[in-house]
Design an enzyme around this catalytic site. Structure first.
Site, mmCIF file in Angstrom:
data_model
loop_
_atom_site.group_PDB
_atom_site.id
_atom_site.type_symbol
_atom_site.label_atom_id
_atom_site.label_comp_id
_atom_site.label_asym_id
_atom_site.label_seq_id
_atom_site.Cartn_x
_atom_site.Cartn_y
_atom_site.Cartn_z
ATOM 1 N N SER A 11 -11.290 2.045 -5.941
ATOM 2 C CA SER A 11 -11.884 3.289 -6.412
ATOM 3 C C SER A 11 -13.173 3.019 -7.167
ATOM 4 O O SER A 11 -13.353 1.958 -7.750
ATOM 5 C CB SER A 11 -10.894 4.013 -7.334
ATOM 6 O OG SER A 11 -11.485 5.162 -7.892
ATOM 7 N N HIS A 12 -14.016 4.016 -7.197
ATOM 8 C CA HIS A 12 -15.232 3.954 -8.006
ATOM 9 C C HIS A 12 -14.926 4.073 -9.493
ATOM 10 O O HIS A 12 -15.712 3.671 -10.323
ATOM 11 C CB HIS A 12 -16.188 5.087 -7.608
ATOM 12 C CG HIS A 12 -16.830 4.866 -6.281
ATOM 13 N ND1 HIS A 12 -16.179 5.089 -5.093
ATOM 14 C CD2 HIS A 12 -18.065 4.437 -5.962
ATOM 15 C CE1 HIS A 12 -16.994 4.807 -4.099
ATOM 16 N NE2 HIS A 12 -18.145 4.409 -4.596
#
Length: 130
Positions: A11-12
């Site tokens: 994930s970012h």
């Protein structure tokens, strides 16, 4: 001896992935390794090639690893990391991040094989909320 299929959340956002992991631990009763490759190594938003490589190794109990990216560049970074560091049984799955992770962890917690866990995550794309 092997354990359940592992799950890597790419994930970012480290905070978003940590929240999802908290939910997944409740659903998978902590039996399924859920490892984060989220944010950058210095705590910013983004994705990290090195974090992905390390997370896949950490999640691998010998039964395979489902790698779930959130969007955009996390997909590209995961593709590159897995191509450069191939690991038998590590599968990048095109599934919705939250629903796919829930389906993968619940299925993995039953002792299901990698193919079943991948299929469950992919099938989450068709889940309707109402």
């Amino acid at each position: 001896m092997t354990g359940p299929v592992g799950v890597v959340l790419v994930s970012h956002s480290a905070a978003m992935a940590a929240g999802l992991r908290e939910l997944l631990r409740e659903l998978g009763s902590d039996a399924v390794p859920v490892v984060l490759a989220a944010g950058t190594e210095d705590g910013r938003l983004g994705t990290s090639y090195d974090l992905i490589v390390r997370a896949v190794a950490a999640a691998d109990t010998g039964s395979g690893v489902v790698v779930l990216p959130d969007l955009g560049s996390s997909v590209l970074t995961a593709v590159t990391a897995l191509a450069d560091h191939p690991r038998p049984g590590a599968v990048l799955v095109d599934a919705p991040f939250v629903e796919g992770a829930v389906a993968a962890v619940v299925t993995a917690s039953t002792g299901a094989a990698l193919a079943e866990v991948v299929a469950a995550a992919e099938e989450a794309r068709g889940y309707r909320k109402f």
